[in-house]
Design an enzyme around this catalytic site. Structure first.
Site, PDB file in Angstrom:
ATOM      1  CG  ASN A 199      -1.862   1.105   1.321  1.00  0.00           C
ATOM      2  OD1 ASN A 199      -1.799   2.031   0.516  1.00  0.00           O
ATOM      3  ND2 ASN A 199      -2.762   1.050   2.282  1.00  0.00           N
TER       4      ASN A 199
ATOM      5  NE  ARG B 170      -6.184   1.491   0.003  1.00  0.00           N
ATOM      6  CZ  ARG B 170      -6.063   2.773   0.330  1.00  0.00           C
ATOM      7  NH1 ARG B 170      -4.863   3.293   0.543  1.00  0.00           N
ATOM      8  NH2 ARG B 170      -7.119   3.549   0.451  1.00  0.00           N
TER       9      ARG B 170
ATOM     10  CG  HIS C 123     -12.457   3.994   2.914  1.00  0.00           C
ATOM     11  ND1 HIS C 123     -13.064   4.942   3.702  1.00  0.00           N
ATOM     12  CD2 HIS C 123     -11.133   4.227   2.997  1.00  0.00           C
ATOM     13  CE1 HIS C 123     -12.139   5.729   4.236  1.00  0.00           C
ATOM     14  NE2 HIS C 123     -10.961   5.315   3.809  1.00  0.00           N
TER      15      HIS C 123
ATOM     16  NE  ARG D 149      -8.768  12.550   3.161  1.00  0.00           N
ATOM     17  CZ  ARG D 149      -8.882  11.233   3.069  1.00  0.00           C
ATOM     18  NH1 ARG D 149     -10.074  10.673   2.930  1.00  0.00           N
ATOM     19  NH2 ARG D 149      -7.823  10.465   3.084  1.00  0.00           N
TER      20      ARG D 149
ATOM     21  CG  ASP E 213      -4.835   9.770  18.277  1.00  0.00           C
ATOM     22  OD1 ASP E 213      -5.863   9.247  18.757  1.00  0.00           O
ATOM     23  OD2 ASP E 213      -3.734   9.217  18.280  1.00  0.00           O
TER      24      ASP E 213
ATOM     25  N   GLY F 125     -10.571   2.104  12.891  1.00  0.00           N
ATOM     26  CA  GLY F 125     -10.045   2.497  14.202  1.00  0.00           C
ATOM     27  C   GLY F 125     -11.067   3.087  15.165  1.00  0.00           C
TER      28      GLY F 125
ATOM     29  CD  GLU G 125      -8.786  -0.678   4.101  1.00  0.00           C
ATOM     30  OE1 GLU G 125      -8.380  -0.188   5.166  1.00  0.00           O
ATOM     31  OE2 GLU G 125      -9.014  -0.009   3.091  1.00  0.00           O
TER      32      GLU G 125
HETATM   33  P1  AMP Z   1      -7.582   3.845  11.194  1.00  0.00           P
HETATM   34  O1  AMP Z   1      -7.425   4.896  10.115  1.00  0.00           O
HETATM   35  O2  AMP Z   1      -8.625   2.831  10.895  1.00  0.00           O
HETATM   36  O3  AMP Z   1      -6.274   3.250  11.635  1.00  0.00           O
HETATM   37  O4  AMP Z   1      -8.140   4.628  12.491  1.00  0.00           O
HETATM   38  C1  AMP Z   1      -7.385   5.610  13.137  1.00  0.00           C
HETATM   39  C2  AMP Z   1      -8.260   6.340  14.133  1.00  0.00           C
HETATM   40  O5  AMP Z   1      -8.794   5.396  15.087  1.00  0.00           O
HETATM   41  C3  AMP Z   1      -7.493   7.377  14.938  1.00  0.00           C
HETATM   42  O6  AMP Z   1      -8.251   8.571  15.035  1.00  0.00           O
HETATM   43  C4  AMP Z   1      -7.379   6.722  16.304  1.00  0.00           C
HETATM   44  O7  AMP Z   1      -7.289   7.676  17.339  1.00  0.00           O
HETATM   45  C5  AMP Z   1      -8.673   5.975  16.377  1.00  0.00           C
HETATM   46  N1  AMP Z   1      -8.607   4.956  17.426  1.00  0.00           N
HETATM   47  C6  AMP Z   1      -7.790   3.888  17.504  1.00  0.00           C
HETATM   48  N2  AMP Z   1      -7.970   3.237  18.681  1.00  0.00           N
HETATM   49  C7  AMP Z   1      -8.921   3.922  19.359  1.00  0.00           C
HETATM   50  C8  AMP Z   1      -9.537   3.776  20.645  1.00  0.00           C
HETATM   51  N3  AMP Z   1      -9.210   2.772  21.465  1.00  0.00           N
HETATM   52  N4  AMP Z   1     -10.488   4.667  21.009  1.00  0.00           N
HETATM   53  C9  AMP Z   1     -10.819   5.687  20.196  1.00  0.00           C
HETATM   54  N5  AMP Z   1     -10.268   5.894  18.977  1.00  0.00           N
HETATM   55  C10 AMP Z   1      -9.328   5.027  18.568  1.00  0.00           C
END
Ligand code: AMP
Length: 408
Positions: A18, A100, A189, A250, A291, A339, A393
């Site tokens: 990726n 990807r 996605h 975004r 985050d 996430g 993915e």
């Molecule tokens: P992804 O792009 O699928 O990796 O998701 C990333 C997002 O998931 C980030 O904003 C992380 O802060 C959030 N995330 C991951 N673990 C947690 C958690 N335990 N509680 C809340 N948000 C989370």
């Protein structure tokens, strides 16, 4: 002595790549058993300083700080890291390298073995995804040079949505302009929405073609889809991955006129607006943070900007949920993934609060249980099942890549 991955690897593994503009994620995985042999991330490719590769084998992490002037160098270093583990990727019996690819335009609706003609077509599509397609092509070329005998397969993020109904895919813009510039809703996605919706149907013990569901992929990027009997009938991302839900950085849906306002009144260039929309929008634009965990902590500490960012995020999510319930008419499941969707119980609870009259009854205890596997978080008698289904993915790409090679 620890067992080397060279001893555990079985023929038929797939290397998943990726490639982003300055990063490259990879994973060596068995598509049949889902066993991950190794994975890693090359970062700051093309940057003058600070480039590195984090290489994981099981729980063992190795960080290689090394100059990565381009994707080719990054891939060559990754091949070397595998070699140090006793894996010679060129003759490890790999079924495929699965790449990807972000934008397949209207040209690609299924995984495809990449040859020169395919590369030329993807290059032609680059104006649709100027930030995404060129780096992935660089990744494809570099891998093909280093592993010339392993078939390269492209899996497109747009493919699942290729036959969206015209009413959902069409923007109300001059049709000649739309035709000339390829302007329509493509959706992104797709690999995740397809994988998760199939897992959800399986979890419910039903055939995929008889389940109507709304999938909410809530990661740093975020998108929603309405899926009727396995086929998407609507999705929140559009010509680009900018449209739709509020995301990490975004803006998602926004009055298109804001761009004119910023240009005319603020004197901003297209690149300025692009940055504000794509890199400094969404949660980051609202509270300086993308985050989600940090945002939740700040809310607990009474931070008003973080709370507003959260409220805007949930408000938009509920709009899409409502729209897709109407789109589908009958909904069997609402499915959270990625996430935020998999981990943030508060988002799930707030997105679905007060929807009992619409057939959604969350079980608040199930909702806060932590687990890495698919689970139901609605009550047993909720007319609509609410599920959390972890996305994967890389595995989906590996499975699709292997299927193309083994059946062609
Ligand atoms: P992804 O792009 O699928 O990796 O998701 C990333 C997002 O998931 C980030 O904003 C992380 O802060 C959030 N995330 C991951 N673990 C947690 C958690 N335990 N509680 C809340 N948000 C989370």
């Amino acid at each position: 002595m620890t067992e080397s991955i060279a001893d555990t690897i079985t023929p038929g593994a797939v290397l998943v790549i990726n490639a982003g503009s300055s990063s490259l994620k990879y994973q060596l995985v068995d598509p049949a058993s889902a066993q991950v042999y190794a994975n890693g991330l090359a970062e700051r490719i093309g940057e003058p300083v600070g480039s590195s590769i984090t290489h994981m084998v099981g729980n063992r992490e190795r960080i290689l700080e090394v100059a990565l002037p381009d994707h080719r160098t990054a891939i060559a270093e990754v091949v070397e890291l595998f070699r140090a583990d006793g894996i010679h990727l060129a003759d490890a019996g790999l079924t495929a390298v699965g790449h990807r690819l972000v934008h397949g335009g209207t040209e690609f609706h299924s995984p495809i073995v990449i040859d020169d003609a395919v590369i030329a077509t993807i290059e032609r599509l680059s104006p649709l995804a100027p930030l995404h397609n060129p780096p992935t092509l660089r990744g494809v070329e570099a891998v093909s040079e280093l592993l010339p005998d392993v078939p390269a397969v492209g899996i497109f993020d747009t493919a699942f949505f290729y036959d969206l109904p015209a009413a959902a895919a069409t923007y109300a813009i001059d049709t000649e302009v739309a035709a000339e510039y390829g302007i329509r809703r493509y959706g992104f996605h797709g690999t995740s929405h397809q994988y998760v919706s199939r897992c959800a149907a399986r979890f419910l013990g039903r055939r995929n073609d008889e389940v109507n569901q709304i999938v909410l992929h809530l990661g740093n990027g975020a998108s929603a889809s309405a899926i009727r009997g396995g086929r998407p009938v609507d999705t929140s991302m559009g010509l680009t991955p900018l449209e739709g839900l509020v995301m990490g950085t975004r803006v998602g849906d926004i009055d298109p006129g804001i761009a004119f306002h910023l240009a005319r009144v603020g004197g901003m260039s297209v690149d300025d607006v692009d940055r504000i929309y794509n890199k400094h929008g969404g949660l980051k634009g609202l509270c300086g943070e993308n985050d989600f965990r940090a945002i939740l902590e700040r809310i607990d500490a009474g931070d008003a900007a973080a709370k507003l960012a959260y409220d805007v995020y949930v408000h938009r999510l509920r709009h899409y949920l409502g729209a897709y319930m109407i789109d589908l008419g009958r909904v069997d499941a609402v499915v959270f993934t990625a996430g935020v969707g998999e981990n943030a119980a508060a988002v799930r609870a707030d997105a679905l609060a007060g929807l009992e009259n619409f057939g959604i009854v969350l079980d608040s205890e199930r909702n806060v249980e932590r687990s890495r596997v698919s689970r139901r978080i609605s009550t047993d008698d909720s007319p609509i099942a609410v599920l959390v289904v972890p996305t994967n993915e890389e595995l989906a790409i590996a499975q699709q890549a292997a299927e193309v090679v083994l059946t062609s």
